[in-house]
Design a protein around this motif. Structure first.
Motif, PDB file in Angstrom:
ATOM      1  N   MET A 273       0.813  -1.025   0.284  1.00  0.00           N
ATOM      2  CA  MET A 273      -0.141  -0.087   0.091  1.00  0.00           C
ATOM      3  C   MET A 273       0.970   1.217   0.012  1.00  0.00           C
ATOM      4  O   MET A 273       1.724   1.238   0.688  1.00  0.00           O
ATOM      5  N   ILE A 274       0.603   2.453  -0.916  1.00  0.00           N
ATOM      6  CA  ILE A 274       1.078   3.313  -1.052  1.00  0.00           C
ATOM      7  C   ILE A 274       0.607   4.577   0.022  1.00  0.00           C
ATOM      8  O   ILE A 274      -0.583   4.780   0.054  1.00  0.00           O
ATOM      9  N   GLU A 275       1.203   4.970   0.997  1.00  0.00           N
ATOM     10  CA  GLU A 275       0.561   6.083   1.868  1.00  0.00           C
ATOM     11  C   GLU A 275       1.439   7.340   1.758  1.00  0.00           C
ATOM     12  O   GLU A 275       2.792   7.253   1.786  1.00  0.00           O
ATOM     13  N   ARG A 276       0.689   8.412   1.760  1.00  0.00           N
ATOM     14  CA  ARG A 276       1.140   9.507   1.798  1.00  0.00           C
ATOM     15  C   ARG A 276       1.934   9.841   3.190  1.00  0.00           C
ATOM     16  O   ARG A 276       1.526   9.347   4.224  1.00  0.00           O
ATOM     17  N   PRO A 277       2.748  10.749   3.215  1.00  0.00           N
ATOM     18  CA  PRO A 277       3.491  11.064   4.323  1.00  0.00           C
ATOM     19  C   PRO A 277       2.508  11.892   5.314  1.00  0.00           C
ATOM     20  O   PRO A 277       1.551  12.294   5.137  1.00  0.00           O
ATOM     21  N   ALA A 278       2.729  11.538   6.950  1.00  0.00           N
ATOM     22  CA  ALA A 278       1.942  12.345   7.599  1.00  0.00           C
ATOM     23  C   ALA A 278       1.971  13.697   7.619  1.00  0.00           C
ATOM     24  O   ALA A 278       3.114  14.305   7.646  1.00  0.00           O
ATOM     25  N   THR A 279       0.949  14.259   7.291  1.00  0.00           N
ATOM     26  CA  THR A 279       0.838  15.780   6.938  1.00  0.00           C
ATOM     27  C   THR A 279      -0.502  16.434   7.955  1.00  0.00           C
ATOM     28  O   THR A 279      -1.308  15.396   7.804  1.00  0.00           O
ATOM     29  N   PRO A 280      -0.594  17.561   8.111  1.00  0.00           N
ATOM     30  CA  PRO A 280      -1.774  18.135   8.382  1.00  0.00           C
ATOM     31  C   PRO A 280      -2.966  17.714   7.454  1.00  0.00           C
ATOM     32  O   PRO A 280      -2.586  17.754   6.326  1.00  0.00           O
ATOM     33  N   ALA A 281      -4.114  17.503   7.918  1.00  0.00           N
ATOM     34  CA  ALA A 281      -5.352  17.321   7.062  1.00  0.00           C
ATOM     35  C   ALA A 281      -5.246  18.474   5.976  1.00  0.00           C
ATOM     36  O   ALA A 281      -5.473  19.591   6.421  1.00  0.00           O
ATOM     37  N   ARG A 282      -5.563  17.968   4.685  1.00  0.00           N
ATOM     38  CA  ARG A 282      -5.716  18.895   3.652  1.00  0.00           C
ATOM     39  C   ARG A 282      -7.392  19.381   3.490  1.00  0.00           C
ATOM     40  O   ARG A 282      -8.235  18.320   3.233  1.00  0.00           O
ATOM     41  N   ARG A 283      -7.647  20.553   3.164  1.00  0.00           N
ATOM     42  CA  ARG A 283      -9.073  20.874   3.010  1.00  0.00           C
ATOM     43  C   ARG A 283      -8.707  21.733   1.728  1.00  0.00           C
ATOM     44  O   ARG A 283      -8.028  22.754   1.512  1.00  0.00           O
ATOM     45  N   GLY A 284      -9.737  21.568   0.826  1.00  0.00           N
ATOM     46  CA  GLY A 284      -9.940  22.018  -0.370  1.00  0.00           C
ATOM     47  C   GLY A 284      -9.276  21.467  -1.568  1.00  0.00           C
ATOM     48  O   GLY A 284      -8.303  20.657  -1.359  1.00  0.00           O
ATOM     49  N   ALA A 285      -9.397  22.175  -2.464  1.00  0.00           N
ATOM     50  CA  ALA A 285      -8.858  21.546  -3.783  1.00  0.00           C
ATOM     51  C   ALA A 285      -7.257  21.806  -4.255  1.00  0.00           C
ATOM     52  O   ALA A 285      -6.892  22.701  -3.662  1.00  0.00           O
TER      53      ALA A 285
ATOM     54  N   CYS B  30       5.824   9.941 -15.519  1.00  0.00           N
ATOM     55  CA  CYS B  30       4.729   9.304 -14.634  1.00  0.00           C
ATOM     56  C   CYS B  30       4.945   8.842 -13.388  1.00  0.00           C
ATOM     57  O   CYS B  30       4.389   9.417 -12.480  1.00  0.00           O
ATOM     58  N   LEU B  31       6.250   8.295 -13.237  1.00  0.00           N
ATOM     59  CA  LEU B  31       6.524   8.034 -11.893  1.00  0.00           C
ATOM     60  C   LEU B  31       6.397   9.010 -10.889  1.00  0.00           C
ATOM     61  O   LEU B  31       6.112   9.142  -9.669  1.00  0.00           O
ATOM     62  N   GLY B  32       7.140  10.207 -11.433  1.00  0.00           N
ATOM     63  CA  GLY B  32       7.360  11.411 -10.622  1.00  0.00           C
ATOM     64  C   GLY B  32       5.890  12.244 -10.429  1.00  0.00           C
ATOM     65  O   GLY B  32       5.760  12.825  -9.293  1.00  0.00           O
ATOM     66  N   ARG B  33       5.202  11.899 -11.452  1.00  0.00           N
ATOM     67  CA  ARG B  33       3.730  12.554 -11.220  1.00  0.00           C
ATOM     68  C   ARG B  33       2.984  12.037 -10.137  1.00  0.00           C
ATOM     69  O   ARG B  33       2.497  12.492  -9.179  1.00  0.00           O
ATOM     70  N   VAL B  34       3.198  10.469 -10.000  1.00  0.00           N
ATOM     71  CA  VAL B  34       2.292   9.868  -9.041  1.00  0.00           C
ATOM     72  C   VAL B  34       2.760  10.061  -7.791  1.00  0.00           C
ATOM     73  O   VAL B  34       2.102  10.096  -6.830  1.00  0.00           O
ATOM     74  N   ARG B  35       4.142  10.073  -7.726  1.00  0.00           N
ATOM     75  CA  ARG B  35       4.917  10.458  -6.396  1.00  0.00           C
ATOM     76  C   ARG B  35       4.420  11.814  -6.044  1.00  0.00           C
ATOM     77  O   ARG B  35       4.267  12.133  -4.579  1.00  0.00           O
ATOM     78  N   ALA B  36       4.246  12.887  -6.955  1.00  0.00           N
ATOM     79  CA  ALA B  36       3.947  14.200  -6.503  1.00  0.00           C
ATOM     80  C   ALA B  36       2.557  14.204  -6.170  1.00  0.00           C
ATOM     81  O   ALA B  36       2.066  14.885  -4.932  1.00  0.00           O
ATOM     82  N   LEU B  37       1.839  13.504  -6.666  1.00  0.00           N
ATOM     83  CA  LEU B  37       0.232  13.259  -6.249  1.00  0.00           C
ATOM     84  C   LEU B  37       0.250  12.555  -4.846  1.00  0.00           C
ATOM     85  O   LEU B  37      -0.795  12.976  -3.943  1.00  0.00           O
ATOM     86  N   VAL B  38       1.009  11.813  -4.450  1.00  0.00           N
ATOM     87  CA  VAL B  38       0.818  11.279  -3.144  1.00  0.00           C
ATOM     88  C   VAL B  38       1.407  12.167  -2.172  1.00  0.00           C
ATOM     89  O   VAL B  38       0.797  12.349  -1.145  1.00  0.00           O
ATOM     90  N   GLU B  39       2.611  12.832  -2.645  1.00  0.00           N
ATOM     91  CA  GLU B  39       3.156  13.861  -1.383  1.00  0.00           C
ATOM     92  C   GLU B  39       1.907  14.845  -1.189  1.00  0.00           C
ATOM     93  O   GLU B  39       2.081  15.510  -0.163  1.00  0.00           O
ATOM     94  N   ARG B  40       1.344  15.461  -2.267  1.00  0.00           N
ATOM     95  CA  ARG B  40       0.270  16.744  -2.313  1.00  0.00           C
ATOM     96  C   ARG B  40      -0.931  16.121  -1.483  1.00  0.00           C
ATOM     97  O   ARG B  40      -1.751  16.768  -1.295  1.00  0.00           O
ATOM     98  N   GLY B  41      -1.054  14.582  -1.330  1.00  0.00           N
ATOM     99  CA  GLY B  41      -2.179  14.278  -0.451  1.00  0.00           C
ATOM    100  C   GLY B  41      -3.473  13.954  -1.605  1.00  0.00           C
ATOM    101  O   GLY B  41      -4.615  13.666  -0.896  1.00  0.00           O
ATOM    102  N   VAL B  42      -3.236  14.040  -2.886  1.00  0.00           N
ATOM    103  CA  VAL B  42      -4.223  13.763  -3.736  1.00  0.00           C
ATOM    104  C   VAL B  42      -4.631  12.231  -3.743  1.00  0.00           C
ATOM    105  O   VAL B  42      -5.542  11.755  -3.690  1.00  0.00           O
ATOM    106  N   ILE B  43      -3.379  11.480  -3.930  1.00  0.00           N
ATOM    107  CA  ILE B  43      -3.486  10.032  -3.666  1.00  0.00           C
ATOM    108  C   ILE B  43      -3.561   9.693  -2.446  1.00  0.00           C
ATOM    109  O   ILE B  43      -2.284   9.893  -1.756  1.00  0.00           O
ATOM    110  N   ARG B  44      -4.463   9.181  -1.525  1.00  0.00           N
ATOM    111  CA  ARG B  44      -4.312   8.852  -0.123  1.00  0.00           C
ATOM    112  C   ARG B  44      -3.666   7.456   0.066  1.00  0.00           C
ATOM    113  O   ARG B  44      -3.309   7.059   1.273  1.00  0.00           O
ATOM    114  N   GLY B  45      -3.989   6.592  -0.918  1.00  0.00           N
ATOM    115  CA  GLY B  45      -3.486   5.355  -0.765  1.00  0.00           C
ATOM    116  C   GLY B  45      -3.759   4.563  -1.897  1.00  0.00           C
ATOM    117  O   GLY B  45      -4.863   4.569  -2.542  1.00  0.00           O
TER     118      GLY B  45
END
Length: 162
Positions: A1-13, A49-64
């Motif tokens: 499972m891919i998990e994003r780093p622990a960060t404060p809850a994201r609100r908004g787009a 693609c790999l870089g974009r997916v990683r960025a989406l995880v880091e930005r909290g768009v992909i939650r897992g």
């Protein structure tokens, strides 16, 4: 499972472009899609693609990305949604109570909700006796719980399932 780093809850787009949307659409339908296939679907290089997916995880768009396991295959074929209402003086501990619910082995999902109830939890048990025991001992015996309402699930139809 891919998990994003622990960060404060994201609100908004979070800003995403058309390529991100293609990646997200394909991953939502098939989380096991290979990076090369995902890159081809989006019309970009695999390294991009790999870089974009990683960025989406880091930005909290992909939650897992996880396996969707059928509880019935594990002998827990009876599922229910349980609405839980806490006593007014317990509402200051919603986050803690939610974490405690999520740690219970019968619990599949926990939702903090608006309205008359505070939580909606999805559970899976092997039979009605186990479900009754869960509600009576794991929920209703807690001093914070004011009431529960149990709704049996006959079938779970997942959107975008492939």
């Amino acid at each position: 499972m891919i998990e994003r780093p622990a960060t404060p809850a994201r609100r908004g787009a979070v800003p995403i472009d058309d390529i991100d949307r293609v990646l997200l659409d394909h991953l939502a339908r098939d989380g096991r899609m290979t990076n090369n296939a995902l890159a081809a679907a989006a019309g970009i290089a695999p390294s991009t693609c790999l870089g974009r997916v990683r960025a989406l995880v880091e930005r909290g768009v992909i939650r897992g990305i996880h396996a969707d396991i059928d509880p019935a295959a594990l002998g827990r074929g009876l599922q229910a949604m349980i609405a839980v209402r806490l006593h007014g003086n317990s509402r200051g501990h919603l986050a803690e109570f939610g974490r405690e619910l999520a740690a219970l082995p019968e619990v599949l999902d926990v939702y903090l909700i608006a309205g008359a109830d505070d939580f909606l939890i999805q559970v899976a048990t092997s039979n009605t006796d186990e479900l009754r025991d869960f509600v009576l001992t794991r929920l209703n015996e807690r001093t914070a719980v004011a009431s529960t309402e149990t709704i049996l699930i006959f079938e779970h139809i997942r959107p975008n399932a492939s």
